[in-house]
Design a protein around this motif. Structure first.
Motif, PDB file in Angstrom:
ATOM      1  N   LEU A   1       0.817  -1.224   0.000  1.00 29.67           N
ATOM      2  CA  LEU A   1       0.000   0.000   0.000  1.00 29.67           C
ATOM      3  C   LEU A   1       0.847   1.268   0.000  1.00 29.67           C
ATOM      4  O   LEU A   1       0.441   2.287  -0.555  1.00 29.67           O
ATOM      5  N   GLU A   2       1.998   1.229   0.632  1.00 30.36           N
ATOM      6  CA  GLU A   2       2.882   2.401   0.639  1.00 30.36           C
ATOM      7  C   GLU A   2       3.276   2.778  -0.785  1.00 30.36           C
ATOM      8  O   GLU A   2       3.273   3.956  -1.149  1.00 30.36           O
TER       9      GLU A   2
ATOM     10  N   GLU B   1       0.427   4.543  -2.631  1.00 31.96           N
ATOM     11  CA  GLU B   1       0.345   5.968  -2.280  1.00 31.96           C
ATOM     12  C   GLU B   1       1.436   6.780  -2.974  1.00 31.96           C
ATOM     13  O   GLU B   1       1.179   7.895  -3.439  1.00 31.96           O
TER      14      GLU B   1
ATOM     15  N   LYS C   1       0.378   7.132  -6.644  1.00 31.34           N
ATOM     16  CA  LYS C   1      -0.761   8.043  -6.784  1.00 31.34           C
ATOM     17  C   LYS C   1      -0.361   9.494  -6.532  1.00 31.34           C
ATOM     18  O   LYS C   1      -0.810  10.397  -7.233  1.00 31.34           O
ATOM     19  N   THR C   2       0.481   9.724  -5.532  1.00 29.49           N
ATOM     20  CA  THR C   2       0.940  11.077  -5.228  1.00 29.49           C
ATOM     21  C   THR C   2       1.746  11.662  -6.388  1.00 29.49           C
ATOM     22  O   THR C   2       1.703  12.865  -6.636  1.00 29.49           O
TER      23      THR C   2
END
Length: 166
Positions: free
Chosen positions: A96-97, A100, A103-104
């Motif tokens: 999940l990291e 993110e 996506k960022t």
């Protein structure tokens, strides 16, 4: 004439089964087992492929996650007039990291992929080998750190969901 059990055996008579042949058979069996074990180990080693230890460590501990990348439409390098590529794919990342982080930095991801795709010719992408090579190249450009001194992204695969050349 009956055999006398008190008589000693004739030393010149041959034994029924020599013990040395049993030992030889045991040694041959053990050598065979060792050879099979080594062959099996070598076969396993060569079929596993070589990857860097850091990548293997990430795969062991992180549950794979998927990031859908919206469709791209790009002009390809001209060969037979104007040609376009419309492509959509999903990235497989390690945890999940990483989702993110991707996506960022989606603007950077899209820019890098756009530059990569627009340098291609339709003939390079129309074969399975061309698509596999493109997948590797997409992974390579997205893995590059987004900031100086930052670690690489942990992208493990590119899964094409739409691939149209016009």
């Amino acid at each position: 004439m009956k055999a006398n059990p008190k008589m000693k055996a004739d030393p010149k008579a041959e034994p029924a089964a020599p013990k040395s042949s049993k030992k030889k058979m045991l040694v041959i069996a053990i050598i065979g087992i060792v050879v099979l074990a080594i062959s099996g180990g070598a076969a396993w080693y060569f079929t596993q492929g070589k990857s860097d230890p850091a990548h293997a460590e990430v795969k062991k501990h992180a549950k794979p996650e998927f990031v859908v990348i919206e469709a791209f439409t790009v002009n390809l390098q001209p060969e037979n007039g104007e040609q376009y590529l419309q492509i959509q794919f999903t990235l497989e990342v390690a945890g999940l990291e990483q989702v993110e982080i991707i996506k960022t930095n989606m603007a950077r991801v899209r820019s890098r992929v756009l530059l990569l795709l627009s340098a291609k010719k339709a003939s390079e992408l129309s074969t399975v080998e061309g698509k596999n090579q493109l997948s590797k190249e997409i992974i390579a450009v997205i893995k590059q750190p987004f900031a100086t001194g930052a670690p690489q992204q942990e992208v493990t695969d590119v899964l094409f969901t739409s691939f149209i050349i016009q």
